[in-house]
Design a protein around this motif. Structure first.
Motif, PDB file in Angstrom:
ATOM      1  N   LEU A   3     -14.995  32.808  -7.370  1.00  0.00           N
ATOM      2  CA  LEU A   3     -15.241  34.172  -7.814  1.00  0.00           C
ATOM      3  C   LEU A   3     -16.201  34.841  -6.858  1.00  0.00           C
ATOM      4  O   LEU A   3     -17.412  34.774  -7.000  1.00  0.00           O
ATOM      5  N   SER A   5     -16.778  38.018  -6.307  1.00  0.00           N
ATOM      6  CA  SER A   5     -17.546  39.147  -6.822  1.00  0.00           C
ATOM      7  C   SER A   5     -18.606  38.722  -7.814  1.00  0.00           C
ATOM      8  O   SER A   5     -19.592  39.424  -8.004  1.00  0.00           O
ATOM      9  N   THR A  63      -7.565  41.434  -0.593  1.00  0.00           N
ATOM     10  CA  THR A  63      -7.857  41.537  -2.027  1.00  0.00           C
ATOM     11  C   THR A  63      -6.905  42.535  -2.682  1.00  0.00           C
ATOM     12  O   THR A  63      -6.733  43.651  -2.186  1.00  0.00           O
ATOM     13  N   ARG A  65      -6.386  44.494  -6.308  1.00  0.00           N
ATOM     14  CA  ARG A  65      -7.199  44.828  -7.475  1.00  0.00           C
ATOM     15  C   ARG A  65      -6.412  45.797  -8.374  1.00  0.00           C
ATOM     16  O   ARG A  65      -5.890  46.811  -7.891  1.00  0.00           O
ATOM     17  N   HIS A  91      -7.447  37.253  -2.555  1.00  0.00           N
ATOM     18  CA  HIS A  91      -8.233  37.420  -3.774  1.00  0.00           C
ATOM     19  C   HIS A  91      -7.492  38.352  -4.727  1.00  0.00           C
ATOM     20  O   HIS A  91      -7.106  39.464  -4.346  1.00  0.00           O
ATOM     21  N   GLN A  93      -8.010  40.388  -8.144  1.00  0.00           N
ATOM     22  CA  GLN A  93      -8.991  40.888  -9.103  1.00  0.00           C
ATOM     23  C   GLN A  93      -8.248  41.761 -10.098  1.00  0.00           C
ATOM     24  O   GLN A  93      -7.685  42.798  -9.728  1.00  0.00           O
ATOM     25  N   TRP A  99     -13.149  41.613 -16.049  1.00  0.00           N
ATOM     26  CA  TRP A  99     -12.609  41.364 -14.709  1.00  0.00           C
ATOM     27  C   TRP A  99     -12.440  39.876 -14.440  1.00  0.00           C
ATOM     28  O   TRP A  99     -13.388  39.101 -14.551  1.00  0.00           O
ATOM     29  N   GLU A 101     -11.211  37.100 -11.438  1.00  0.00           N
ATOM     30  CA  GLU A 101     -10.960  36.975  -9.999  1.00  0.00           C
ATOM     31  C   GLU A 101     -10.458  35.578  -9.693  1.00  0.00           C
ATOM     32  O   GLU A 101     -11.014  34.585 -10.174  1.00  0.00           O
TER      33      GLU A 101
END
Length: 269
Positions: A3, A5, A63, A65, A91, A93, A99, A101
């Motif tokens: 993770l 973040s 990433t 998201r 990644h 997310q 959230w 991840e």
């Protein structure tokens, strides 16, 4: 699973837009014009309100998201195909009552996972904390937890102490080590979210404490919990922990907890 973040969560998963050359927005199954993001001041609105998908490519990899409940399936299929030619690690997310991840080393694994999650977009998570007892032979157990389990001891700097309160019949956090999981993510204050008593997270994770103090035997398990960050954002945090009996006095029950963020044998989605 790593993770990325979460370890920065004391600064928070902020809503502000940071434009850079490596950021693309996808809407309606195709790349959105740059002015879409420029005109917005809140990333949350783009992800949840407009159903856009954010793709970021930088030195840390690629990433993707998005918000699970937003109308963005065509854009997610676009992102899944985009990953095939992108640079890893990858990644993911995604927001679902908080959230999540995930990190994947290979593009096809990340792409397959996005498609799997599309099929779970309407799944309602019935719990905010998932706990699973795991064999102590688990090969993914962090070294610090293995040492605590084998020795029955843990240094104060990397652990948290919880003491039984006879008045409330609950265990309360009474000390947070600066190098403990809570200390690194929330600081050592006893009024941060994971240290407060009475909410769902506290009730779930403290349930085993009485058994540990009664038997005098350490306990090892995996936890996946939705927890409020220092900024108030909800983050799903997977971690492993060892709970050790701690002698305070003849009439005072206490435990010492050692935990590390890392892979767990739990998958809420």
């Amino acid at each position: 699973m790593v993770l990325m973040s979460i370890l920065a969560s004391r600064e928070g998963l902020g809503p502000s837009i940071v434009m850079s050359q490596g950021i693309q927005w996808v809407g309606g199954g195709r790349l959105a014009p740059p002015e879409v993001a420029v005109a917005a001041t809140d990333e949350r609105h783009l992800l949840q309100g407009q159903g856009l998908v954010k793709i970021t490519e930088d030195a840390q990899g690629t990433t993707i998201r998005w918000a699970m409940f937003a109308p963005n399936w065509s854009s997610l299929y676009f992102a899944a195909e985009w990953l095939i030619g992108a640079t890893g690690p990858f990644h993911l997310q995604f927001y679902a009552s908080g959230w999540f991840e995930e990190q994947h080393a290979r593009c096809w694994a990340a792409s397959d996972r996005i498609r799997q999650l599309i099929g779970k977009s309407d799944v309602h998570l019935s719990q905010s904390v998932y706990i699973k007892d795991v064999s102590t032979t688990c090969p993914d157990m962090p070294m610090g937890l293995r040492q605590a389990l084998d020795c029955g001891l843990a240094e104060e700097d990397c652990s948290v102490d919880c003491s039984h309160d006879p008045a409330s019949h609950r265990y309360r956090v009474v000390r947070v080590g600066p190098q403990s999981m809570i200390g690194r993510l929330w600081g050592t204050s006893l009024v941060s979210y994971p240290c407060l008593s009475g909410h769902a997270y506290d009730r779930a994770v403290s349930r085993v404490y009485a058994e540990v103090t009664r038997t005098g035997e350490p306990h090892y398990d995996h936890v996946y919990a939705a927890m409020a960050s220092a900024r108030g954002d909800v983050l799903w945090i997977p971690y492993q922990r060892v709970v050790l009996p701690l002698s305070r006095s003849r009439n005072r029950k206490a435990v010492r907890v050692v935990a590390e963020v890392g892979p767990v044998d739990i998958q809420p989605l």
